[in-house]
Write a protein that holds these residues in place. Structure first.
Motif, mmCIF file in Angstrom:
data_model
loop_
_atom_site.group_PDB
_atom_site.id
_atom_site.type_symbol
_atom_site.label_atom_id
_atom_site.label_comp_id
_atom_site.label_asym_id
_atom_site.label_seq_id
_atom_site.Cartn_x
_atom_site.Cartn_y
_atom_site.Cartn_z
ATOM 1 N N MET A 53 2.061 -1.385 -6.492
ATOM 2 C CA MET A 53 1.626 -0.440 -5.470
ATOM 3 C C MET A 53 0.127 -0.216 -5.600
ATOM 4 N N VAL A 54 -0.596 -0.394 -4.513
ATOM 5 C CA VAL A 54 -1.972 0.054 -4.443
ATOM 6 C C VAL A 54 -1.865 1.475 -3.904
ATOM 7 N N ASN A 55 -1.943 2.440 -4.816
ATOM 8 C CA ASN A 55 -1.659 3.840 -4.479
ATOM 9 C C ASN A 55 -2.952 4.616 -4.264
ATOM 10 N N THR A 56 -3.013 5.286 -3.122
ATOM 11 C CA THR A 56 -4.110 6.186 -2.791
ATOM 12 C C THR A 56 -3.547 7.591 -2.813
ATOM 13 N N PRO B 59 0.852 -1.183 0.000
ATOM 14 C CA PRO B 59 0.000 0.000 0.000
ATOM 15 C C PRO B 59 0.895 1.242 0.000
ATOM 16 N N SER B 60 0.529 2.222 -0.828
ATOM 17 C CA SER B 60 1.314 3.455 -0.892
ATOM 18 C C SER B 60 0.376 4.644 -1.038
ATOM 19 N N VAL B 61 0.923 5.837 -0.821
ATOM 20 C CA VAL B 61 0.145 7.073 -0.922
ATOM 21 C C VAL B 61 0.911 8.095 -1.738
ATOM 22 N N THR B 62 0.174 9.052 -2.284
ATOM 23 C CA THR B 62 0.759 10.189 -2.984
ATOM 24 C C THR B 62 0.052 11.449 -2.519
#
Length: 164
Positions: free
Chosen positions: A98-101, A22-25
């Motif tokens: 990456m499951v990016n939110t 899991p990742s974020v931007t």
């Protein structure tokens, strides 16, 4: 910033093979409508501020932490802007999905500067004068522009992000 103990432990077991994270931007705007970008130290490309979540950490906490760690800018989150799966192969060969939110954010304090080893440079850019960005970064910016728009997601069965 080097890989977390969690990532290092997983890599010790899997080597460079595929791991999903899991990742974020953060798509961070200032009061003049400029966007905050950093130039990555691993490949010298300009991109949005992003990072992997730590175990037990909420996505919103991760995005606030990552922006401050990498740029010394403090942000407030305005809204969820989107979520998507994308693949990354790092220069060392590590393969990830990456499951990016990503979140639309507003800078509230701090002066943008290089604040860790992940960046060569940090800066604010007008939307009509962005450096060369990859299509995925541009997609996250586009989907974050509306102050109150719905969050973007890939329709069921769609495997590609537009332009990627």
């Amino acid at each position: 910033m080097p890989a977390s103990d969690y990532v290092t432990g997983l890599r010790a077991k899997t080597g460079p093979g595929l791991i999903m994270f899991p990742s974020v931007t953060a798509v961070v705007f200032d009061d003049r409508g400029q966007i905050l970008l950093h130039q990555r130290s691993d490949n010298a490309s300009w991109t949005l501020i992003a990072g992997m979540m730590d175990p037990g950490e909420q996505p919103a906490d991760t995005v606030i932490r990552e922006v401050e760690e990498e740029t010394s800018v403090r942000v407030r989150i305005d809204r969820l802007a989107g979520v998507a799966l994308h693949e990354v192969t790092y220069p060392n060969g590590d393969h990830c999905q990456m499951v990016n939110t990503w979140f639309r954010c507003r800078a509230v304090s701090g002066v943008a500067r290089v604040n860790d080893t992940e960046s060569l440079a940090v800066g604010w850019f007008p939307l009509d004068a962005l450096p060369d960005l990859n299509p995925y970064a541009l997609h996250r910016i586009r989907t974050s522009l509306a102050e109150d728009g719905p969050a973007w997601f890939a329709p069921p069965g769609d495997t590609m992000i537009p332009g990627w």
